[in-house]
Design a protein around this motif. Structure first.
Motif: not given
Length: 74
Positions: A26-31, A55-59
């Motif tokens: 959920h809740y995607p945000k781009f850098s 969990r906060l994830m980074r792709l």
């Protein structure tokens, strides 16, 4: 169904960011530089609820490497 899909506009190929059954992203945000996509990931302990730890994830959108960047949070 809460899922995040990444779509390659040149090929039309789609990739779902959940990493297995009973997982919700959920809740995607781009850098600000567009290099990373941040989102929360949780597992359903029993369907439809309760949810397990988030969990906060980074792709990394260049390498498609995903990493957990926070401790589990209820």
């Amino acid at each position: 169904d809460l899922q995040i899909m990444i779509k390659d506009l040149s090929t039309g190929k789609e990739v779902r960011l959940d990493v297995g059954k009973k997982m919700w992203a959920h809740y995607p945000k781009f850098s600000s530089d567009g290099r990373f996509l941040y989102f929360s990931l949780a597992r359903a302990l029993e369907l439809p609820y309760p949810m397990g730890p988030y969990r906060l994830m980074r792709l990394d959108l260049n390498s498609n490497q995903m990493e957990q960047i926070s401790p589990d949070v209820l």
